[in-house]
Design a protein around this motif. Structure first.
Motif, short mmCIF file in Angstrom:
data_model
loop_
_atom_site.label_atom_id
_atom_site.label_comp_id
_atom_site.label_asym_id
_atom_site.label_seq_id
_atom_site.Cartn_x
_atom_site.Cartn_y
_atom_site.Cartn_z
N GLN A 1 0.84 -1.18 0.00
CA GLN A 1 0.00 0.00 0.00
C GLN A 1 0.89 1.24 0.00
N PRO A 2 0.52 2.29 -0.73
CA PRO A 2 1.32 3.51 -0.70
C PRO A 2 1.23 4.16 0.67
N ARG A 3 2.35 4.64 1.15
CA ARG A 3 2.39 5.27 2.47
C ARG A 3 1.76 6.65 2.37
N ALA A 4 0.93 6.98 3.35
CA ALA A 4 0.25 8.27 3.37
C ALA A 4 1.25 9.37 3.69
N SER A 5 1.08 10.51 3.05
CA SER A 5 1.93 11.67 3.28
C SER A 5 1.15 12.70 4.08
N PHE A 6 1.76 13.24 5.12
CA PHE A 6 1.08 14.22 5.96
C PHE A 6 0.70 15.45 5.15
N ASN A 7 1.61 15.94 4.31
CA ASN A 7 1.33 17.14 3.51
C ASN A 7 0.19 16.90 2.52
N ASP A 8 0.10 15.71 2.00
CA ASP A 8 -0.97 15.38 1.06
C ASP A 8 -2.33 15.34 1.76
N ILE A 9 -2.36 14.89 2.97
CA ILE A 9 -3.61 14.80 3.72
C ILE A 9 -3.99 16.16 4.31
N GLU A 10 -3.00 16.90 4.79
CA GLU A 10 -3.26 18.15 5.49
C GLU A 10 -4.01 19.16 4.62
N ASP A 11 -3.74 19.20 3.32
CA ASP A 11 -4.43 20.17 2.48
C ASP A 11 -5.82 19.72 2.03
N GLU A 12 -6.22 18.51 2.39
CA GLU A 12 -7.56 18.01 2.04
C GLU A 12 -8.48 17.93 3.26
N VAL A 13 -8.00 18.44 4.40
CA VAL A 13 -8.76 18.37 5.64
C VAL A 13 -8.96 19.80 6.15
N MET A 14 -10.14 20.04 6.71
CA MET A 14 -10.45 21.36 7.28
C MET A 14 -10.25 21.33 8.79
N CYS A 15 -9.90 22.47 9.34
CA CYS A 15 -9.88 22.61 10.80
C CYS A 15 -11.34 22.71 11.24
N ASP A 16 -11.75 21.90 12.20
CA ASP A 16 -13.17 21.87 12.56
C ASP A 16 -13.62 23.09 13.36
N THR A 17 -12.72 23.89 13.87
CA THR A 17 -13.13 25.11 14.58
C THR A 17 -12.90 26.36 13.75
N ILE B 1 -3.66 13.11 12.89
CA ILE B 1 -3.33 12.62 11.54
C ILE B 1 -1.97 11.93 11.55
N ARG B 2 -1.01 12.52 12.24
CA ARG B 2 0.33 11.89 12.32
C ARG B 2 0.25 10.53 13.01
N ARG B 3 -0.61 10.43 14.00
CA ARG B 3 -0.78 9.16 14.71
C ARG B 3 -1.37 8.11 13.77
N LEU B 4 -2.34 8.51 12.94
CA LEU B 4 -2.94 7.56 11.99
C LEU B 4 -1.93 7.15 10.92
N ILE B 5 -1.07 8.08 10.50
CA ILE B 5 -0.02 7.74 9.53
C ILE B 5 0.95 6.75 10.15
N ALA B 6 1.29 6.97 11.42
CA ALA B 6 2.22 6.07 12.11
C ALA B 6 1.64 4.66 12.26
N GLN B 7 0.31 4.55 12.31
CA GLN B 7 -0.32 3.24 12.39
C GLN B 7 -0.28 2.51 11.05
N GLY B 8 0.15 3.21 9.98
CA GLY B 8 0.28 2.57 8.68
C GLY B 8 -0.96 2.64 7.82
N LEU B 9 -1.90 3.50 8.15
CA LEU B 9 -3.11 3.62 7.34
C LEU B 9 -2.82 4.35 6.03
N THR B 10 -3.59 4.04 5.01
CA THR B 10 -3.45 4.73 3.72
C THR B 10 -4.19 6.06 3.80
#
Length: 156
Positions: free
Chosen positions: A24-40, A60-69
């Motif tokens: 599975q391709p490893r998730a990139s924090f920068n790739d995810i960060e620009d597709e997520v909104m701050c909830d407040t 998000i970093r914790r989920l990446i460390a768990q190996g999720l896509t």
């Protein structure tokens, strides 16, 4: 024996390629960060500057460390915070209208402009001709006769 050795070496050579295809391709924090909104803050997470945004980044970093896509992480965030956490609207219902209504409005305005512009230009030219006729002085019968006589003198 030689054939067995060649077969084993061939299998060993193909094993990393097979493992790479299944990885599975490893998730990139920068790739995810620009597709997520701050909830407040209601701004993309990559430009948000609040304590809550920092907490989301840590999650998000914790989920990446768990190996999720990437898709698994986005699905996890959506289930935790709701669909509003994603910067990109959903592909159905009202969220689909958010994408298509502005496109339809712009296309409709462009079509309306394309239909009306030639009429406006024609009307402007017609008015110009009327104005030129209105500005031309009308001559009395005596003035017209005198003008014809003067022109006749020069026609010789």
């Amino acid at each position: 024996m030689r054939a067995v050795t060649v077969a084993v070496l061939a299998l060993l050579a193909l094993a990393p390629a097979a493992a790479a295809l299944g990885a599975q391709p490893r998730a990139s924090f920068n790739d995810i960060e620009d597709e997520v909104m701050c909830d407040t803050c209601n701004v993309p997470l990559n430009i948000a500057e609040s304590d809550r945004a920092d907490q989301e980044r840590t999650a998000i970093r914790r989920l990446i460390a768990q190996g999720l896509t990437k898709q698994q992480i986005l699905a996890e965030l959506k289930s935790t915070y709701g669909p509003g956490i994603l910067a990109k609207p959903q592909d159905s219902g009202f969220s689909l209208a958010v994408w298509w209504v502005p496109v339809a409005v712009v296309a409709g305005l462009a079509a309306l402009l394309a239909a009306l512009l030639p009429r406006w230009r024609r009307r402007g030219r017609d008015r110009g001709d009327d104005r030129a006729r209105a500005r031309a002085p009308t001559l009395s019968a005596a003035d017209e006769r005198r003008l014809d006589e003067d022109l006749a003198r020069y026609d010789v």
